[in-house]
Design a protein around this motif. Structure first.
Motif, PDB file in Angstrom:
ATOM      1  N   ASN A 180      13.885  31.439   9.928  1.00 59.78           N
ATOM      2  CA  ASN A 180      14.998  30.094  10.345  1.00 59.78           C
ATOM      3  C   ASN A 180      13.699  29.284   9.841  1.00 59.78           C
ATOM      4  O   ASN A 180      12.734  28.723  10.554  1.00 59.78           O
ATOM      5  CB  ASN A 180      14.666  30.138  11.882  1.00 59.78           C
ATOM      6  CG  ASN A 180      15.671  30.875  12.302  1.00 59.78           C
ATOM      7  OD1 ASN A 180      16.044  32.442  12.614  1.00 59.78           O
ATOM      8  ND2 ASN A 180      16.759  30.089  13.558  1.00 59.78           N
ATOM      9  N   PRO A 181      14.876  28.316   8.288  1.00 61.11           N
ATOM     10  CA  PRO A 181      13.711  27.629   7.837  1.00 61.11           C
ATOM     11  C   PRO A 181      13.354  25.881   8.631  1.00 61.11           C
ATOM     12  O   PRO A 181      15.106  25.966   9.395  1.00 61.11           O
ATOM     13  CB  PRO A 181      14.750  26.971   6.726  1.00 61.11           C
ATOM     14  CG  PRO A 181      15.337  28.336   6.807  1.00 61.11           C
ATOM     15  CD  PRO A 181      15.974  28.895   8.407  1.00 61.11           C
ATOM     16  N   VAL A 182      12.523  25.650   8.841  1.00 59.34           N
ATOM     17  CA  VAL A 182      12.058  24.237   9.849  1.00 59.34           C
ATOM     18  C   VAL A 182      11.876  23.474   9.074  1.00 59.34           C
ATOM     19  O   VAL A 182      10.717  24.472   8.736  1.00 59.34           O
ATOM     20  CB  VAL A 182      11.913  24.925  11.763  1.00 59.34           C
ATOM     21  CG1 VAL A 182      13.108  25.298  12.076  1.00 59.34           C
ATOM     22  CG2 VAL A 182      10.732  25.316  11.099  1.00 59.34           C
ATOM     23  N   GLY A 183      10.909  22.410   9.531  1.00 59.84           N
ATOM     24  CA  GLY A 183      10.390  21.284   9.647  1.00 59.84           C
ATOM     25  C   GLY A 183      10.691  20.695   8.484  1.00 59.84           C
ATOM     26  O   GLY A 183      11.724  20.378   8.530  1.00 59.84           O
ATOM     27  N   ALA A 184       9.744  19.706   7.739  1.00 63.24           N
ATOM     28  CA  ALA A 184       9.947  18.508   6.460  1.00 63.24           C
ATOM     29  C   ALA A 184       8.497  18.621   5.854  1.00 63.24           C
ATOM     30  O   ALA A 184       7.120  19.341   6.426  1.00 63.24           O
ATOM     31  CB  ALA A 184       9.791  17.582   6.984  1.00 63.24           C
ATOM     32  N   HIS A 185       8.397  17.540   4.210  1.00 59.72           N
ATOM     33  CA  HIS A 185       7.793  17.798   3.735  1.00 59.72           C
ATOM     34  C   HIS A 185       6.545  17.288   4.876  1.00 59.72           C
ATOM     35  O   HIS A 185       6.695  15.950   4.983  1.00 59.72           O
ATOM     36  CB  HIS A 185       7.767  16.916   2.655  1.00 59.72           C
ATOM     37  CG  HIS A 185       7.245  17.248   2.007  1.00 59.72           C
ATOM     38  ND1 HIS A 185       5.749  16.004   1.261  1.00 59.72           N
ATOM     39  CD2 HIS A 185       6.541  17.986   0.506  1.00 59.72           C
ATOM     40  CE1 HIS A 185       4.910  16.322   0.290  1.00 59.72           C
ATOM     41  NE2 HIS A 185       5.696  17.482  -0.068  1.00 59.72           N
ATOM     42  N   PRO A 186       5.281  16.829   4.646  1.00 62.12           N
ATOM     43  CA  PRO A 186       4.402  16.386   5.582  1.00 62.12           C
ATOM     44  C   PRO A 186       4.334  14.700   5.614  1.00 62.12           C
ATOM     45  O   PRO A 186       3.600  13.986   5.535  1.00 62.12           O
ATOM     46  CB  PRO A 186       2.834  17.065   5.381  1.00 62.12           C
ATOM     47  CG  PRO A 186       3.166  17.642   3.758  1.00 62.12           C
ATOM     48  CD  PRO A 186       4.168  18.065   4.120  1.00 62.12           C
ATOM     49  N   SER A 187       4.544  14.776   4.045  1.00 61.77           N
ATOM     50  CA  SER A 187       4.891  13.501   3.718  1.00 61.77           C
ATOM     51  C   SER A 187       5.757  11.849   4.273  1.00 61.77           C
ATOM     52  O   SER A 187       5.641  11.315   4.009  1.00 61.77           O
ATOM     53  CB  SER A 187       5.322  12.986   2.041  1.00 61.77           C
ATOM     54  OG  SER A 187       6.623  13.593   2.152  1.00 61.77           O
ATOM     55  N   ALA A 188       7.002  13.145   4.630  1.00 60.47           N
ATOM     56  CA  ALA A 188       8.456  12.302   5.815  1.00 60.47           C
ATOM     57  C   ALA A 188       8.939  12.036   4.669  1.00 60.47           C
ATOM     58  O   ALA A 188       9.493  10.965   5.087  1.00 60.47           O
ATOM     59  CB  ALA A 188       7.708  12.057   6.680  1.00 60.47           C
ATOM     60  N   GLU A 189       8.838  12.342   2.969  1.00 62.66           N
ATOM     61  CA  GLU A 189      10.198  11.560   2.245  1.00 62.66           C
ATOM     62  C   GLU A 189      10.896  12.004   2.119  1.00 62.66           C
ATOM     63  O   GLU A 189      12.293  12.307   2.100  1.00 62.66           O
ATOM     64  CB  GLU A 189       8.745  11.651   1.191  1.00 62.66           C
ATOM     65  CG  GLU A 189       8.078  10.085   1.015  1.00 62.66           C
ATOM     66  CD  GLU A 189       8.619   9.054   1.045  1.00 62.66           C
ATOM     67  OE1 GLU A 189       7.371   8.013   1.043  1.00 62.66           O
ATOM     68  OE2 GLU A 189       9.431   8.564   0.422  1.00 62.66           O
ATOM     69  N   ILE A 190      10.776  13.990   2.654  1.00 59.09           N
ATOM     70  CA  ILE A 190      11.650  14.702   2.270  1.00 59.09           C
ATOM     71  C   ILE A 190      12.278  15.533   3.219  1.00 59.09           C
ATOM     72  O   ILE A 190      10.860  16.206   4.789  1.00 59.09           O
ATOM     73  CB  ILE A 190      11.968  15.121   1.188  1.00 59.09           C
ATOM     74  CG1 ILE A 190      10.785  16.349   0.765  1.00 59.09           C
ATOM     75  CG2 ILE A 190      12.740  15.025  -0.067  1.00 59.09           C
ATOM     76  CD1 ILE A 190      11.402  17.541   0.106  1.00 59.09           C
ATOM     77  N   GLY A 191      13.385  16.036   4.208  1.00 62.77           N
ATOM     78  CA  GLY A 191      13.305  16.814   5.912  1.00 62.77           C
ATOM     79  C   GLY A 191      15.175  17.135   5.209  1.00 62.77           C
ATOM     80  O   GLY A 191      15.811  16.901   5.001  1.00 62.77           O
ATOM     81  N   GLU A 192      15.154  18.153   7.009  1.00 64.02           N
ATOM     82  CA  GLU A 192      16.443  18.580   7.160  1.00 64.02           C
ATOM     83  C   GLU A 192      17.321  17.381   7.792  1.00 64.02           C
ATOM     84  O   GLU A 192      17.002  16.372   8.065  1.00 64.02           O
ATOM     85  CB  GLU A 192      16.525  19.096   8.383  1.00 64.02           C
ATOM     86  CG  GLU A 192      17.412  19.864   8.730  1.00 64.02           C
ATOM     87  CD  GLU A 192      17.694  21.509   9.961  1.00 64.02           C
ATOM     88  OE1 GLU A 192      16.287  21.618  10.150  1.00 64.02           O
ATOM     89  OE2 GLU A 192      17.915  22.372   9.428  1.00 64.02           O
ATOM     90  N   LEU A 193      18.154  17.382   6.681  1.00 65.26           N
ATOM     91  CA  LEU A 193      19.362  15.971   7.701  1.00 65.26           C
ATOM     92  C   LEU A 193      20.677  15.924   7.912  1.00 65.26           C
ATOM     93  O   LEU A 193      21.930  16.825   6.686  1.00 65.26           O
ATOM     94  CB  LEU A 193      19.853  14.975   6.177  1.00 65.26           C
ATOM     95  CG  LEU A 193      18.584  13.849   5.387  1.00 65.26           C
ATOM     96  CD1 LEU A 193      18.716  13.226   3.725  1.00 65.26           C
ATOM     97  CD2 LEU A 193      18.293  12.953   6.145  1.00 65.26           C
TER      98      LEU A 193
END
Ligand code: WQD
Length: 337
Positions: A180-193
């Motif tokens: 199950n893929p979860v989370g986002a890049h630590p920069s918060a510039e990309i993530g789940e949309l």
């Protein structure tokens, strides 16, 4: 080296593009923008400072796809994410799933066979196992009758690639069966949309915490597990992106045992829905509003990976924890309007 990433503006695709660019690869993205947006491209550039080549392309269009490959015949490898992936939606609209997930793969493979290099990473899923008889789940667990057309397209996709690799020896492919893929890049510039109401647990949790959703429904607490809720293997998308790089380099270096390989990509740990909620409350510092409701049809009770093969043969293991993943997902959610 030029690498094509189909669906490269999607959740896992965009994080993999960042990892590829950080490793010095030239990246070409094709995406039909049906479930993503150009703002993701801006996010990628903000993180890496490098602009990938982007073409808006509907892979269901056979002529446009062939035209694209005529222009880009110097591709060394393809990471194929482009597909529809909502389990429930696939039950309501199976033919869209067979057209969008299978026809596109056939056109991709037909064009790939005309290039100098035939290296393909396929985005698959632990869904192919259904409810596995034994846990943790190894790659030799039987592929069971899919519980949804979505899961069926992943099973059929792997069979199409296997047949292609067996008939065309120069074809090499690795199928990565994600948990199950979860989370986002630590920069918060990309993530789940997620577009519309999130189907998946983590975006629904973060949207509830952000006040966008009234309350999270926990789909059943009467399962035969430690606290009655379903168990899954939640893997940070950053770890998952890295697994694609390692798999790609295995393809490019041709040090494979056979020309079609399959790897389960997970943390090897299982967490229940209630454990995820408690961990989220800890990392966010706020109580989550949820209630227990009935089971969701099609859910398996428990699924988590046996990571022996991916650790030993691919030399990859997950580095981030569930807390890291939830922390990054929450940071990403707080940036959304
Ligand atoms: C996880 C757990 C739900 C939402 C699917 C696909 C898989 C991959 C990931 C594409 C389950 C519970 C969820 C909610 C809940 N998709 N849940 N309330 O179903 O394990 O996997 O998505 O690549 O291929 O099969 O993920 O996040 O939907 O559910 O209680 O509002 O959370 O019952 O136990 P799933 P999920």
């Amino acid at each position: 080296m030029k690498i094509l990433v189909t669906g490269g503006l999607g959740f896992i695709g965009s994080h993999t593009v960042v990892a590829l660019q950080n490793k010095g690869y030239e990246v070409v993205i094709v995406d039909d923008l049906s479930n993503s947006s150009l703002s993701v491209l801006e996010g990628i550039v903000k993180i890496t400072g490098k602009t990938p080549i982007f073409t808006k392309l509907d892979l269901k269009n056979k002529n446009h796809t062939s035209e694209f490959f005529r222009l880009h015949n110097d591709i060394h490898g393809v990471i194929h994410f482009a597909a529809s992936k909502a389990v429930g939606e696939s039950v309501e609209n199976p033919l869209h799933y067979y057209e969008n997930n299978i026809n596109t793969l056939v056109y991709l493979l037909q064009n790939l066979s005309k290039l100098p290099y035939q290296n393909l990473i396929f985005s698959s899923s632990c869904t192919v196992y259904g409810q596995a008889d034994e846990l943790p789940i190894t790659e030799s667990a039987p592929v069971k009758k899919a519980l949804s057309p979505y899961g069926n397209t992943k099973q059929i996709g792997e069979e199409i690639i296997l047949d292609t690799c067996q008939s065309v020896p120069k074809f090499k492919s690795i199928s990565l069966r994600y948990f199950n893929p979860v989370g986002a890049h630590p920069s918060a510039e990309i993530g789940e949309l997620p577009i519309g109401t999130p189907q998946n647990l983590i975006p629904f949790i973060t949207q509830t915490a952000a006040g966008k959703r009234e309350q999270l429904s926990v789909f059943g607490d009467d399962y035969p597990t430690k606290d009655g809720t379903c168990i899954r293997d939640y893997i940070h998308v950053m770890d998952l992106a890295e697994a694609h790089i390692v798999a790609l380099e295995r393809l490019l270096s041709k040090n494979m045992n056979k020309n079609f390989e399959v790897f389960n990509v997970g943390t090897g740990k299982g967490n229940s829905v209630l454990e995820v909620i408690k961990t989220f409350e800890k990392v966010s510092g706020q109580k989550l509003n949820y209630k227990i409701t009935g089971r969701r049809p099609g859910d398996v009770t428990e699924a988590f990976a046996d990571t022996t093969k991916v650790n030993k043969e691919l030399g990859w293991e997950a580095k981030f924890s569930l807390e890291d993943a939830l922390e990054s997902a929450w940071k990403w959610e707080q940036k959304q309007d």
